[in-house]
Design a protein around this motif. Structure first.
Motif, PDB file in Angstrom:
ATOM      1  N   GLY A 187     -36.308  16.339 -12.471  1.00 54.42           N
ATOM      2  CA  GLY A 187     -35.313  15.282 -12.620  1.00 54.42           C
ATOM      3  C   GLY A 187     -35.175  14.791 -14.030  1.00 54.42           C
ATOM      4  O   GLY A 187     -35.340  15.516 -15.009  1.00 54.42           O
ATOM      5  N   VAL A 188     -34.899  13.488 -14.165  1.00 50.52           N
ATOM      6  CA  VAL A 188     -34.532  12.907 -15.448  1.00 50.52           C
ATOM      7  C   VAL A 188     -35.675  12.958 -16.434  1.00 50.52           C
ATOM      8  O   VAL A 188     -35.491  13.189 -17.621  1.00 50.52           O
ATOM      9  CB  VAL A 188     -34.090  11.437 -15.234  1.00 50.52           C
ATOM     10  N   THR A 240     -25.338  10.751 -10.921  1.00 52.45           N
ATOM     11  CA  THR A 240     -26.017  11.361  -9.768  1.00 52.45           C
ATOM     12  C   THR A 240     -25.415  10.864  -8.458  1.00 52.45           C
ATOM     13  O   THR A 240     -25.317  11.620  -7.478  1.00 52.45           O
ATOM     14  CB  THR A 240     -27.527  11.065  -9.785  1.00 52.45           C
ATOM     15  N   GLY A 277     -32.743  14.954 -11.073  1.00 49.64           N
ATOM     16  CA  GLY A 277     -31.796  15.653 -11.927  1.00 49.64           C
ATOM     17  C   GLY A 277     -30.479  15.897 -11.214  1.00 49.64           C
ATOM     18  O   GLY A 277     -30.319  15.618 -10.025  1.00 49.64           O
ATOM     19  N   GLN A 278     -29.542  16.467 -11.956  1.00 50.55           N
ATOM     20  CA  GLN A 278     -28.201  16.660 -11.402  1.00 50.55           C
ATOM     21  C   GLN A 278     -28.193  17.702 -10.278  1.00 50.55           C
ATOM     22  O   GLN A 278     -27.496  17.524  -9.273  1.00 50.55           O
ATOM     23  CB  GLN A 278     -27.253  17.064 -12.526  1.00 50.55           C
TER      24      GLN A 278
END
Length: 485
Positions: free
Chosen positions: A3-4, A310, A357-358
């Motif tokens: 993720g981020v 998101t 994450g995207q």
């Protein structure tokens, strides 16, 4: 980590920090002279608050207020979805319920719910907060010896600061959302008085108590449970409360034949339902990005907009997957499935929009959309009548959002493993869902036992607009199938 990653993880705020804001409110919004910098304490000169700090407070307060308005606007979306997916003869009743669950919810949350959810002190540490009423104003000035000083300083909470009034407006909008989710599950057959009773209990007690376990710094928060904007804390609570209501009420007249065959009761205005979903999607940009709580500064601004990104990805994926799955199962691209798929994707991403994450958002939203379709089919097999699919959207996808946070989200502590994180998410999600379902089952069971829960068959056949409110939403010839004059 997935993720981020670290840059976003360093940003302080989110719903998890709202408890510290409430503690400041409980201390008369004056701050703590031992911990708050100069300018943030009662008795400090107003001029001691630097321009940068005052500007940050202003930005946080105003953006939180805008986000609160967006979440409140979701009430219109819920109303339109429910109206559109139900019979015309129940329109007034549905609109009345949506008006009153917001209005009753605001009052109950003001008198008791807000302090239970964000307790300044605990009756039972980590489990039940001390109730109190009304909101302390902050940033109030008085003159002492010719100088302006803070009678009540601006609320300070280690950088996550905004006015107490804005914080209350934002949080009460969430409480109203939890209450109005149930309306769709019980549409077309619940007495209006019973709805008012349930709404008051949910917003005043049930939702705030379990909310405090996470966002108020309670025992689930201490376990490491993560639910950024409320897949579980808000949506699953409403979804499972609605499931309890649907079970105790039983299906609408004519929903199932004598031999158990499913007989769909189409909604009377799919255009309203579609409009409602678009309104809800827009309102979600207050719901999820607004839960950042602190917006000033480059990192907070970027985090807030990343959360919106998101959220958008998940909503879109939910719509597409629900449409495809429904098309495959039923042979036609069902618009109502796609609309509920949007909402399922939004609910699923709500817990983890800050820490995935995207691509993960795409997966989470897509699975949410698929779960909505499967959940609707499951309820039909079980002969549980949920006219708008409230449990599949908010209950089932709320559970998925909580668990998906453990599967895909950044791990919140260095000493926690992926397996440990998933375990925490599962346990906390189950606890909150069981709490909502069991407590609301008691409420609905008592209402049913005293004959207060469901209208008579004759009243249901006539429509709740006439039997409960004495009016039609549309001209009488339109209700009978003629042209609207």
């Amino acid at each position: 980590m997935l993720g981020v990653g670290a840059p976003l993880a360093t940003v302080a705020s989110a719903q998890e920090d709202a408890a510290s804001v409430m503690e400041a409110d409980a201390a008369d919004a004056g701050g703590d002279a031992d911990s708050a910098p100069a300018g943030w304490n009662a008795g400090d000169e107003v001029s001691a608050l630097s321009y940068d700090d005052a500007n940050d407070y202003t930005i946080n307060t105003l953006i939180m207020f805008v986000c609160a308005v967006l979440v409140l606007f979701m009430q219109a979306g819920f109303a339109m979805v429910e109206v559109g997916m139900n019979s015309a003869k129940n329109t007034v009743n549905i609109l009345a319920k949506n008006v009153m669950d917001l209005s009753v919810g605001v009052l109950l949350y003001l008198f008791i719910g807000y302090s239970l959810m964000y307790p300044g002190s605990w009756i039972a540490d980590g489990y039940l907060g001390s109730p109190s009423a009304f909101i302390s104003r902050d940033a109030q000035v008085e003159e002492v010896d010719g100088a302006e000083v803070w009678a009540a300083a601006p609320t300070y909470s280690d950088g996550a600061y905004a006015s107490n009034s804005a914080d209350f407006l934002f949080q009460v909008a969430f409480a109203a959302t939890a209450a109005t989710i149930v309306s769709g599950s019980v549409a077309g057959r619940m007495k209006f008085g019973a709805y008012l009773v349930y709404s008051a209990i949910l917003t005043g007690l049930i939702y705030p108590i379990s909310g405090a376990w996470k966002w108020g710094g309670g025992f689930l928060d201490a376990m490491g449970f993560q639910d950024f904007a409320g897949s579980v804390v808000v949506h699953a609570v409403g979804g499972f409360a609605g499931l309890a209501g649907a079970i105790f009420l039983g299906p609408r007249l004519g929903r199932y034949s004598a031999d158990g065959k499913s007989i769909p009761i189409p909604g009377h205005n799919i255009a309203f339902a579609a409009l409602g979903v678009f309104i809800l999607w827009i309102g979600w940009y207050g719901f999820n990005p607004g839960s950042q709580l602190t917006y000033s500064g480059a990192m907070n601004a970027e985090a807030t907009t990343y959360i919106a990104l998101t959220t958008t990805i998940a909503a879109s994926a939910g719509a597409v997957l629900a449409m495809i799955l429904g098309w495959g199962l039923f042979g036609k691209p069902d618009l109502t499935m796609a609309l509920n798929g949007v909402l399922g994707g939004l609910v699923a991403i709500t817990a983890n929009c800050d820490r995935v994450g995207q691509f993960e958002a795409l997966v989470i939203g897509g699975i949410g959309g698929a779960l909505v379709v499967l959940g609707i089919v499951l309820l039909d097999k079980l002969k549980i009548d949920d006219p708008v699919g409230a449990w599949p959207v908010h209950g089932l996808c709320g559970v998925w959002g909580g668990i998906a946070t453990g599967i895909f989200g950044d791990i919140p502590a260095d000493d926690m493993t992926r397996g440990g994180f998933i375990t925490v998410q599962v346990i906390a999600t189950v606890v909150i869902c069981v709490w909502a379902f069991v407590t609301m089952s008691v409420v609905f069971g008592v209402l049913k036992a005293i004959g207060m829960l469901r209208v008579s068959p004759e009243e249901e056949q006539a429509g709740l607009d006439i039997s409960e409110h004495g009016m039609h939403a549309y001209p009488s010839d339109a209700v009978a199938g003629g042209a609207i004059a």
